[in-house]
Motif scaffolding. Structure first.
Motif, PDB file in Angstrom:
ATOM      1  N   LEU A  87     -72.760  80.533  64.390  1.00 14.57           N
ATOM      2  CA  LEU A  87     -73.669  80.822  63.280  1.00 14.57           C
ATOM      3  C   LEU A  87     -73.584  82.323  63.038  1.00 14.57           C
ATOM      4  CD1 LEU A  87     -76.698  78.966  64.919  1.00 14.57           C
ATOM      5  CD2 LEU A  87     -75.287  78.031  63.070  1.00 14.57           C
ATOM      6  N   TRP A  89     -78.394  79.946  56.766  1.00 12.38           N
ATOM      7  CA  TRP A  89     -78.371  81.164  57.573  1.00 12.38           C
ATOM      8  C   TRP A  89     -78.145  82.416  56.740  1.00 12.38           C
ATOM      9  CZ3 TRP A  89     -80.796  81.887  61.759  1.00 12.38           C
ATOM     10  CH2 TRP A  89     -81.072  80.803  62.595  1.00 12.38           C
ATOM     11  N   TYR A 102     -72.793  79.259  54.828  1.00 14.09           N
ATOM     12  CA  TYR A 102     -74.028  79.083  55.611  1.00 14.09           C
ATOM     13  C   TYR A 102     -75.224  79.142  54.670  1.00 14.09           C
ATOM     14  CZ  TYR A 102     -71.368  79.618  59.939  1.00 14.09           C
ATOM     15  OH  TYR A 102     -70.481  79.462  60.970  1.00 14.09           O
TER      16      TYR A 102
END
Ligand SMILES: CCCCCCCCCCCCCC(=O)SCCNC(=O)CCNC(=O)[C@H](O)C(C)(C)COP(=O)(O)OP(=O)(O)OC[C@H]1O[C@@H](n2cnc3c(N)ncnc32)[C@H](O)[C@@H]1OP(=O)(O)O
Length: 447
Positions: free
Chosen positions: A211, A40, A37
């Motif tokens: 996520l 993120w 990610y």
């Protein structure tokens, strides 16, 4: 398939729900690890493998003065554009962008049929600001190619009873031709900047994708109202051991509601309904702490002239003593159906907020089932073909009995810059099946 039937490939009703949850596949994204990610992992969110030990904000170091005054840089071909949704042309542009690019339907057969009324309700609650309706345009052509929005909300966690000034983020969309170019992180950073400038540091959002890191996961469920139309447009298939008549009989609903005293909400009911609702919401771990004004907005559909909303439908139960004992609400967001010879629209209702003063009492399950069956019955007059709800709130008390079927779409709930203990989303964590009769942690409903 018999002769003369539409040639639309048949989709299972499960696939419809997947579509509604923006088409993300849990299994693929689940495999992604924290290090993958790229965006993120730089944000103040719990990491995937993190065990939460204390609840609270993640980054508390900043003040609005620390936040840049100027927007994040964009590639030179693009420019930021704050959208004035009170301007009809600009609202049309948002509508068009979402209409064409929000739903991931491979063959482009189904599209959300948003309306101006819907946006006025969804994007203009009390305290809304134009500055949080953020667009990206192509400089040369002025074409709107991306959008993200925030609305102000106050969240409350049951565990701490603390009020958390926040925003709800929704309607993130990027033109299909501009996908996978890392524009989403730029949009997210820009809306974060604009929100932080107002001294707000937390946000609530949901997504079909996994996520870092969901605080809860809930499942979409759906209740066919007009099974034969769902079948016609290719949403429902006929199970091998069933006949069409059998399916129709199974999903048939009476024409009149059963709960004595059920009627449409009137403005005079708002104070009492708000009190009932506020009390009921204490059941859940995460709620939006509505002001009276906010509650009125969400229940009246943002209408200020006393006219009826075409988007949100609210019913109350008034008992013999004139007391409001229950209410339920649902919103309407139809699909446009393209390339089908018989139908051009599919009516879809989504369960919104509800409350009952029987919560916690012996008859609660029965009461809720009666209310929800009445919700289904009332929805027929608004041409609803399928009624959806998530496994959040207290929905597992009625999902099975009221003949909602589980979809294979899942919805992940997230808080930005806040750690919370994981919450129950109404599904078994292992099997992902909707549980029976268990209050979930989620008292929030996002559009
Ligand atoms: C304090 C205030 C804070 C305010 C902000 C709080 C946070 C708000 C967060 C937003 C809440 C939105 C709530 C809703 O509206 S959820 C609805 C989202 N919209 C759609 O699904 C519509 C159709 N899809 C699209 O338009 C695009 O595919 C979108 C725009 C979704 C991604 O565009 P694209 O496909 O072209 O990707 P990219 O190359 O630009 O960027 C790739 C990066 O983006 C990460 N990504 C992908 N999908 C999402 C997603 N749904 N939420 C958050 N992040 C997402 C992805 O993991 C990757 O990061 P990383 O894996 O490398 O780390």
């Amino acid at each position: 398939m018999s002769n003369g039937e539409d040639k639309t490939p048949k989709r299972s009703i499960e696939e419809l729900l997947k579509l509604l949850s923006t088409g993300e596949k849990l299994t693929e994204t689940e495999q992604k690890q924290m290090k993958d990610y790229k965006f993120w992992k730089t944000q103040p969110v719990p990491s995937l493998e993190e065990k939460i030990v204390t609840e609270g904000p993640i980054d508390t170091s900043k003040t609005p003065e620390d936040i840049p005054n100027t927007p994040f840089p964009l590639l030179k071909e693009f420019e930021w554009s704050t959208i004035d949704i009170e301007n009809k042309d600009q609202l049309d542009e948002v509508y068009q962008l979402l209409y064409e690019h929000y739903v991931e339907d491979q063959d482009g057969t189904f599209r959300f049929k948003y309306s101006h009324e819907f946006f006025n309700w969804a994007l203009k609650p009390p305290g809304w600001t134009k500055n949080w309706h953020v667009g990206v345009r192509v400089k040369d052509t002025n074409k709107l190619v991306a959008f993200i929005s925030a609305i102000p909300v106050t969240l409350k966690l049951n565990s701490s009873q603390k009020e958390i000034p926040s925003v709800e983020i929704n309607f993130l969309v990027i033109h299909k031709k501009l996908r996978n170019k890392r524009l989403a992180p730029v949009l997210i950073k820009e809306i974060t900047r604009r929100v932080n400038k107002e001294n707000i540091w937390q946000a609530l959002y949901t997504a079909g994708v996994v996520l870092p890191s969901p605080l809860a996961v809930s499942r979409y469920t759906h209740r066919p109202i007009n099974w034969s139309k769902l079948h016609d447009v290719g949403f429902s298939h006929l199970p091998a051991n069933q006949t069409k008549a059998g399916m129709l009989a199974y999903y048939a609903l009476p024409n009149t509601t059963k709960t004595p005293g059920l009627r449409e909400l009137e403005e005079k009911d708002l104070d009492e309904t708000f009190k009932l609702f506020t009390e009921f919401q204490k059941r859940f771990e995460l709620i939006q702490d509505f002001t009276k004004e906010e509650f009125n907005h969400w229940m009246l559909g943002g209408k200020k002239d006393g006219s009826k909303s075409n988007v949100i439908k609210v019913y109350v139960v008034e008992n013999e003593d004139g007391k409001i004992t229950d209410f339920f609400s649902y919103y309407l967001l139809p699909f446009t159906v393209l390339n089908n010879s018989q139908h051009d629209e599919l009516g879809i209702a989504y369960l919104f907020y509800y409350a009952s003063d029987s919560a916690g009492k012996d008859n609660y399950k029965q009461r809720l089932n009666g209310l929800m069956t009445d919700a289904l019955i009332t929805s027929k007059q608004f041409n609803v073909d399928v009624f959806n709800c998530l496994s959040s709130q207290d929905n597992s008390y009625f999902i099975k009995d009221a003949k909602f079927g589980s979809g294979d779409g899942f919805l992940n709930y997230y808080l930005f810059n806040y750690r919370t203990f994981p919450m129950h989303g109404g599904i078994d964590p292992k099997t992902k099946e909707v549980v029976d009769d268990k209050t979930s942690g989620l008292g929030v409903v996002l559009l």
